[in-house]
Design an enzyme around this catalytic site. Sequence first.
Site, short mmCIF file in Angstrom:
data_model
loop_
_atom_site.label_atom_id
_atom_site.label_comp_id
_atom_site.label_asym_id
_atom_site.label_seq_id
_atom_site.Cartn_x
_atom_site.Cartn_y
_atom_site.Cartn_z
N TRP A 280 0.82 -1.21 0.00
CA TRP A 280 0.00 0.00 0.00
C TRP A 280 0.86 1.27 0.00
CZ3 TRP A 280 -1.44 -4.53 2.17
CH2 TRP A 280 -2.71 -5.01 1.91
N CYS A 315 -6.79 -4.90 -1.53
CA CYS A 315 -7.95 -5.65 -1.05
C CYS A 315 -8.78 -6.26 -2.18
CB CYS A 315 -8.82 -4.78 -0.14
SG CYS A 315 -9.72 -3.45 -0.96
N HIS A 374 -13.53 -1.10 1.24
CA HIS A 374 -12.77 -2.32 1.49
C HIS A 374 -13.54 -3.49 0.90
CE1 HIS A 374 -10.19 -5.30 3.11
NE2 HIS A 374 -11.04 -5.73 4.03
N ASP A 397 -12.16 -12.83 4.84
CA ASP A 397 -11.37 -11.71 4.34
C ASP A 397 -9.91 -12.11 4.34
OD1 ASP A 397 -10.26 -9.31 3.65
OD2 ASP A 397 -11.25 -8.13 5.20
N ASN A 437 -20.28 -1.12 11.43
CA ASN A 437 -21.27 -0.52 12.34
C ASN A 437 -20.67 0.19 13.54
OD1 ASN A 437 -23.96 0.09 12.76
ND2 ASN A 437 -24.39 -1.77 13.92
N TYR A 561 -6.17 4.61 -0.14
CA TYR A 561 -7.60 4.33 -0.04
C TYR A 561 -7.95 3.69 1.29
CZ TYR A 561 -7.28 -0.75 -0.77
OH TYR A 561 -7.04 -2.09 -0.62
#
Length: 753
Positions: A280, A315, A374, A397, A437, A561
């Site tokens: 990244w 991602c 993401h 993930d 959340n 990002y």
Amino acid sequence: MSETSTTSLGGRRSVPLNNSNALEDDLPTVELHGLVPRGVSLQDYLNVTNIHLFKERWDTNKVDHHTDKYDNNKLIVRRGQPFYIQIDFNRPFDLRRDLFRVEYVIGRYPQENKGTYIPVPVVTELQQGKWGAKVVMKEDRSIRLSVQPSPKCIVGKFRMYVAVWTPYGIVRTSRNPETDTYILFNPWCEEDAVYLDDEKEREEYVLNDIGVIFHGDFKAIKNRSWSYGQFEDGILDACLYVMDRAKMDLSGRGNPIKVSRVGSTMINSKDDEGVLVGSWDNIYAYGVPPSAWTGSVDILLEYQSSQNPVRYGQCWVFAGVFNTFLRCLGIPARVVTNYFSAHDNDANLQTDIFLEEDGNVNKKLTKDSVWNYHCWNEAWMTRPDLPVGFGGWQVVDSTPQENSDGMYRCGPASVQAIKHGHVCFQFDAPFVFAEVNSDLVYITAKKDGTHVVEAVDSTHTGKLIVTKQVGGDGIQDITDTYKFQEGQEEERLALETALMYGAKKPLNTESIVKPQSDVDMDFKVGNAVLGKDFKITIMFQNNSSNRYTVSAYLSGNITFYTGVSKTEFKKETFEVTLEPLSFKEEEVLVRAGEYMGQLLEQASLHFFVTARVNQTKDVLAKQKSTMLTIPKVIIKPPASQIKIERISRHIKAVLIFSSQQPQTTHLPLPTVSVTSTRVLQIVWANNLVNSGGEIWYRRIPIPSEIQPNNTVQWEEVFRPWVSGPRKLMASMTSDTLRHVYGELDLEIQKQPV
């Protein structure tokens, strides 16, 4: 069957680990009970002369098992569903006196109790949920069997043998690679843990080999097609190799929970030499920039052939490759994009933004971040390890973010459990809950060491959660599967439930939250196009009968990002006077020259506005991200050729790129990729070039420097040789401009008879 090998380990007997599908030991061709009398030849008894597996694409085995798309000449079937084989003997088979069985073996140290050695009994009727073989046809010296695997059997590549009983022992067929059989998960079988009852969803989440991945900003959603290529030559073996590299015990490879968790570990290389190296930092000198990939196949094949991690991924690349892995093995899967995805670094289920007393962000204390977006995966399966109701879609993930049980992985976590705040259930539900959340909490860190909560934004994270719609390329909004509507009592109850289940609370901030201010503040970012000036409008609303003055500060940052700031490119301070019950706007101009020289590959800008009401000392804070609109590669076919009339016909495509930069931008020669060489082939210099894989990159001869507002175009020739809907995709990359992408939908008609 007896144990093949035992070793002494600390005073106890143990079979060595069986964790490789590729390694194997041959079974003995003869197992005698004792000495064979002189003059007796075992060849005089019933012997197998040939085995037919009906493994061509058009044969009923592959068609009925939905494996006819695999570019693989071996038999590929799905567990829990019968398939047919034919065995030829040296003489007519007699059911009354001849006895034989089919055997399936996987790995080096087969054991029946581990499911790595499977003796399949010949029965009169197949029993649901069990291995069995039934004679369905007998003709002269041949019999045809209907073989039914268990719906819980190991998924992988099995070796097949036929064992015949004689008075003196067992005579077994020799090892023959041509009879190797792949057994996969079966979403069409009700007894399989991955059973999915909707045929259109099975076609989308298992059989569709081209998908759409969404990225960008939730107010300006971008999409790009991704070639999963799960049926391409070599991909099934590459996926099995991924599990071998993880040293995953073969006995656990029939459990989709374990398989998906191992997959989430191995698709990244953070701590286990997995498939992809994540990067990244915008420096990709030793590999391929993440934005240049258009599919999974080259990545997986390179990983298997080199036995080293492939550089580089982010991602959406991790999610695309993981989707290939899951679908290839038969687990229904889809890629999901969460806009404004929180990274809860300290596991307190909230995203903490610490401010200095002057309103600036305290970067030392602020460890949490909010990603613009993401991407992760969802896999469909039952969860017998959880209470009833938490099966179905599970978050998995493979992007390395936080450590889970000693390794960088995430999931499977029940989407239903996340929605209701039941984060006590494995795996990694608290982290995923925070992603979608968590509250965004602005906290002033005072010089005396105390912390004061200035504001709480309960609507920022998980703004929009989407996936590709079934049967189309459009957006399907699945936000309501993860969370209740913002502001509803159920949504707050879910958060309270999650906090009750053991979330860490390092800061006791509840008792010192400031009362709501009389002044409201918000801002909006104008249409931001790469290379153009744009405006930011800050709005103030005075809700009281008092007159206030406000000191405001705007900070503009070049960000990854992931929400991590690289550098601040814009600072602006201003004073605002608010009359009683008034509304006022202030505009700040952002010039192209301020950001162009420092952009990262996704052209993402982050703005943070803080304001202090001087009379009350209230601090107002808002943050927003925007992604600059960048040019695309336009792919145009000759007129009337979007529907290609027949295969094997040479087709020309024109690729066009227009530069919009206000300054000369050096663009190294871009790469062009063609999706699925089973369907398309590139023609270059009148010679047909076969890439031997799904994607073939070639440098296009365009100028090394593209002048401002200049347009370049070039022509490519390709030839389709399989009918059906496909895509032609092109990606372009340089050190100063990435995520330049284009695609063209093609409908390839069947060859006229």
